[in-house]
Design a protein around this motif. Structure first.
Motif, PDB file in Angstrom:
ATOM      1  N   ASP A   1      -7.200 -12.140  76.296  1.00  0.00           N
ATOM      2  CA  ASP A   1      -6.735 -12.955  75.170  1.00  0.00           C
ATOM      3  C   ASP A   1      -7.440 -12.595  73.861  1.00  0.00           C
ATOM      4  O   ASP A   1      -7.867 -13.467  73.106  1.00  0.00           O
ATOM      5  N   GLY A   2      -7.616 -11.319  73.606  1.00  0.00           N
ATOM      6  CA  GLY A   2      -8.213 -10.863  72.359  1.00  0.00           C
ATOM      7  C   GLY A   2      -9.734 -10.780  72.366  1.00  0.00           C
ATOM      8  O   GLY A   2     -10.329 -10.218  71.468  1.00  0.00           O
TER       9      GLY A   2
ATOM     10  N   ILE B   1      -6.923 -13.101  66.188  1.00  0.00           N
ATOM     11  CA  ILE B   1      -6.292 -12.496  67.353  1.00  0.00           C
ATOM     12  C   ILE B   1      -7.139 -11.420  68.008  1.00  0.00           C
ATOM     13  O   ILE B   1      -6.765 -10.863  69.032  1.00  0.00           O
TER      14      ILE B   1
END
Length: 140
Positions: free
Chosen positions: A47-48, A118
């Motif tokens: 997730d980044g 992000i």
């Protein structure tokens, strides 16, 4: 005969692509509601967040992460530490930075870094390199 030739050409092309890719690979897979990737076998992206394990105790990694943020002149630094995990939230050069430190075993600690909303891979790798440098400099 055409089938054998076609298969040979396909295998040759596949080998050329693999050789051209070299050692630095980046693979991303979507697993349920998470995105997981691997970079060069050393880092894992979830997730980044760029994560890596270090062969050092939790306390030593915690101090190295804190020193890294101080060295980068982080502002608005907020540490949040528990028994076996903790996090730092800060701003470095106008970017939001989050460092998660998790106990794995006595001599292994996991660190995940998220830069921006992000995930800036280059910024995250720079922070990991600084943490690693600080770990090597610190006394055992």
């Amino acid at each position: 005969m055409k089938g054998i030739r076609r298969t040979f050409l396909f295998c040759t092309a596949a080998l050329v692509v693999l050789a051209a890719a070299g050692c630095y690979t980046s693979t991303t897979v979507e697993m349920g509601d998470r995105i997981v990737g691997v970079r060069s076998g050393r880092f894992v992206v979830v997730d980044g967040k760029l994560g890596a394990d270090y062969p050092y105790p939790f306390e030593r990694v915690w101090k190295a992460a804190e020193k890294t943020l101080v060295d980068l002149k982080a502002t608005e630094m907020v540490p949040d530490r528990g028994i076996a995990s903790g996090s730092f939230k800060a701003r470095v050069g106008g970017e939001r930075v989050m460092i998660l430190v998790d106990y794995v075993t006595r001599d292994r600690t996991s660190v995940s870094v998220l830069v921006g909303l992000i995930g800036d891979s280059l910024g995250s790798r720079l922070i990991h390199e600084r943490i690693e440098d600080n770990l090597k400099k610190s006394a055992p």
